[in-house]
Structures are given as C-alpha cells and as structure tokens.
Design an enzyme around this catalytic site. Structure first.
Site, PDB file in Angstrom:
ATOM      1  N   GLY A   1       2.421   1.685  -4.856  1.00 12.54           N
ATOM      2  CA  GLY A   1       3.261   2.958  -6.094  1.00 12.54           C
ATOM      3  C   GLY A   1       4.336   1.835  -6.527  1.00 12.54           C
TER       4      GLY A   1
ATOM      5  N   CYS B   1      12.623   3.892   3.508  1.00 13.09           N
ATOM      6  CA  CYS B   1      12.547   5.506   2.617  1.00 13.09           C
ATOM      7  C   CYS B   1      13.224   5.900   4.396  1.00 13.09           C
ATOM      8  CB  CYS B   1      11.316   5.713   1.773  1.00 13.09           C
ATOM      9  SG  CYS B   1      10.336   5.277   3.345  1.00 13.09           S
TER      10      CYS B   1
ATOM     11  N   GLY C   1       0.491  -1.075   0.079  1.00 15.80           N
ATOM     12  CA  GLY C   1       0.094   0.129  -0.011  1.00 15.80           C
ATOM     13  C   GLY C   1       0.485   0.926  -0.127  1.00 15.80           C
TER      14      GLY C   1
ATOM     15  N   ASP D   1      -1.793  -9.525   6.943  1.00 19.73           N
ATOM     16  CA  ASP D   1      -0.061  -9.725   7.381  1.00 19.73           C
ATOM     17  C   ASP D   1       1.550 -10.540   6.715  1.00 19.73           C
ATOM     18  OD1 ASP D   1       1.707  -9.319   9.359  1.00 19.73           O
ATOM     19  OD2 ASP D   1       0.764  -9.908  10.930  1.00 19.73           O
TER      20      ASP D   1
END
Ligand SMILES: C[S@@+](CC[C@H](N)C(=O)[O-])C[C@H]1O[C@@H](n2cnc3c(N)ncnc32)[C@H](O)[C@@H]1O
Length: 375
Positions: free
Chosen positions: A197, A310, A194, A240
C-alpha cells in the site's frame, strides 16, 4: 430478509469460533444467496465483534449452556434487538424460525426476555466487547475516555477508501505515505512493504523506491500490486529488515511501517480482538526496536527515517521513540505539522474517532549529518 439468513450466519459463526477461522475468509468462501449477502455479512461481523457483550445479555436467562449453534442464534437475536434496532417481533420470530425445531421454544423464551431487558454492564470491557487486558492496556496508555472512544469507534465497520489508482487503502495509511515525502531522484527503502500500500503510494513520487518484506509471498504481493496500480518500483526484495542485504547508509529515506499488534485496525478485522494476546505487544515492540535500529544503519547521514504502526500501545509508539532518543541522541525528531495528527510525544497519532480511520502512529527523524559537517 429471509429467515434462512440467520441460520446461515449462525453456521458461519460456528466456524469462526470453533475452528478459529477468519470471519472474512469464511464469508468469502461461502456461497451466500445474493439477496441475503448483506444481512449475513452484517450478522457475522457484528456478532463476532460483539460476542462478549451479547453473551452477557444472554447468560442471565440461560441456566444450561446451549450448544454453539444455538448460542450463535441467541447472539444473532440479541444483536438485532440491542444493536441493530430490528423491531423486537421480527428479531425474535425470525431467529426462532432459523433454530432447529427442538430448540425453538428455548430460543423464543430467552430472546423474549432479552428483548425486554435494560442492559446493565458489569464493566466497560463487557459493554464494548473486548478482552479485559486490551481495554486495561489502552486505558493505561491513552486514558479511559480516549480508549473507550477508540474501542467504541472500532465496533463499527470501517469505511473503505479507494485511491485514484484504484488501490483500496485507509486514509490514515495514505497520510503516512504523504509524510514520507520522497523527493525526486532519492533512493527510498520501504523496509516492511507487504502488501504494498505505502510502497505503491510512494512510487508516484519519481523517487527510486525499493520495497522489501521478509516474507516472500508478501514481497510478491507488493510486485502484484505495483503491476495493478502501474506503480514503478526500483526493486522488490524478499529480505529480513533485521539483517538487510543493503549497504549501510545507502538510502536517503527509510520507511519502517512495522509489524504491530494492529489494535488500530480492529474495525476492519472483526475477529482480531480475540486473537491478539498481551504478549504479542512486547514481542512486537522488541522486533520494532530492531527494525528501527537497522533503519538508522541504512540511512545516509542527514537522511530521513520514518517509523509507523497501526496501533496505539505505548510500548509500540512512544516507547520506541524513547529508544531512538536514547540510541540516536543526535537524530532530530521532525515535527509533524499537520492538523490531522495529534502530537504524541515527539511523534504524531491518529485515533479511530478522530477522522473515522484506522489508528496510526508515526515518527519522523532526520539522522545526524557526518561528524564535523557542522550541521
Ligand atoms: C504493517 S505491515 C506493512 C504494510 C505495508 N507497508 C503497506 O502499507 O501495505 C508489516 C509488514 O512487515 C513484514 N515484516 C515482519 N517482520 C519483518 C522483518 N523482520 N523484516 C521485514 N519485514 C517484516 C510483514 O510481513 C508485513 O508485511
């Protein structure tokens, strides 16, 4: 520029700080006058980011702490004076006019002094306007000079990049999707997909891409984004990653684009630096370790696992690789032979100052072949 813009920005900033509201949502829900929308947006994001540095400039001239709205007006004035290069006269007079009548003398007196001062910063954390722990942590993990360059870079708004299919995605994220390198016909799992991208970028490869996310609404966002970009995914599942509903060794490639502290995307999320807490890093590193473990259970012998985040803390990057090295000594770290990336341990890192993108860390592994296969 309307003088009213500063009063609007101050009220929105009050909500960000007093109510803990997200700056982007506060801006999106406000009906901004079209001609001032750009200035108000700049002031709300800029002052939210630079709050700590601006308070340092102001506090030397304030004996009684002002109410929050007045403080936000002072921050707006100081921001224009020291960070936007607005001419001093305009910055002071227009901010004074945005203040309630009974505060105008006070705001005027403080801003005139702020206009004349030469900032003397007590620390890099104050100058760069981040919490102490965050600066100290990145200094320890990256060295002071790289850490300061990264943090300084993230005080500027990040550029917006749009893919040919219309999806807005930072370049560093696009480069991670390239490194996954799915081959036609392969079965690929994007375990933390989710809002989609990377999954939608991978779907262009004629591999069979399954996108999973443990939050149902995030999985639904993947499906919506796949529809928008006309990406064909083999499946979208709410699952999960720590307890995945897939058979062991059933994928050729598994991408773990793990939940992380997000310290590499602070240029995109103005208020995030004030929200993230030191404990988050350890808790997320724990979850990342679990997710990587299941990725190795799900990939076929000789298949590929890609781990990306990130952020740039050691706990979430090199330390996760060290864990993989201990638990999977037979897995091969695939060298990332791409000059856009700096090599970082056995993986690769991009810092915000490298290409004006988000920070990103990636490692790529080839799981061991069957015992006795001779490979
Ligand atoms: C960094 S984001 C992924 C971004 C996405 N890959 C993209 O490129 O758009 C991390 C995602 O992991 C999801 N997540 C968190 N814990 C998870 C878990 N235990 N299993 C699967 N997904 C999880 C979050 O809901 C979030 O959507």
């Amino acid at each position: 520029m309307s003088k009213n813009a500063r009063a609007v920005a101050a009220k929105l900033l009050d909500r960000v700080e007093r109510d803990g509201a997200y700056a982007n949502l506060v801006l999106a829900s406000a009906e901004l006058p079209a001609r001032d929308a750009g200035l108000i947006t700049e002031l709300v994001y800029g002052v939210t980011r630079m709050r700590r540095a601006l308070d340092h400039l102001i506090d030397g001239f304030v004996s009684d702490p002002p109410d929050l709205t007045t403080r936000n007006l002072l921050r707006i004035g100081a921001y224009q004076l020291h960070l936007l290069d607005t001419p001093a006269y305009a910055a002071v007079s227009e901010t004074v006019e945005a203040a309630p009548r009974h505060q105008r003398g006070f705001v005027n007196a403080v801003l005139r002094r702020v206009a004349d001062m030469e900032p003397a910063w007590p620390s890099d954390a104050v100058r760069l306007s981040y919490p102490d722990w965050l600066v100290e942590r990145l200094e320890a993990d990256l060295g002071a000079s790289e850490a300061h360059a990264a943090l300084g870079r993230m005080n500027q708004p990040s550029p917006v990049t749009t893919r040919p299919d219309g999806y807005v995605q930072d370049l560093a994220s696009q480069w991670v999707a390239e490194l996954v390198d799915p081959q036609p016909g392969e079965k690929v799992l994007d375990m933390c997909a989710g809002p989609g991208g990377k999954a939608t970028a991978l779907a262009g490869s004629s591999a069979n891409v399954v996108a999973a996310d443990h939050r149902r609404h995030r999985a639904m966002l993947v499906a919506a984004n796949a529809a928008k970009t006309a990406s064909s995914l083999a499946g979208v599942v709410a699952a999960d990653g720590c307890h995945p509903p897939f058979r062991p060794h059933s994928f050729d490639r598994v991408l773990v684009d793990a939940p992380c502290s997000g310290l590499g995307v602070l240029g995109r999320r103005a208020d995030a630096r004030w929200r993230v807490k030191p404990n988050d890093v350890e808790e997320l590193a724990h979850l990342q370790a679990k997710l990587v473990r299941t990725a190795f259970d799900l990939v076929r012998p000789g298949g590929v696992v890609i781990y990306s985040v990130c952020t740039m803390t050691k706990a979430e990057t090199a330390a996760i690789d060290e864990l993989v090295a201990r638990e999977h000594p037979d897995a091969k770290a695939v060298p990332i032979d791409d000059t856009r990336w700096r090599s970082h341990g056995r993986g690769a890192l991009i810092l915000p100052q490298d290409h004006n993108t988000d920070a990103m860390f990636v490692t790529k592994y080839q799981a061991r072949h069957h015992a006795g296969s001779g490979q």
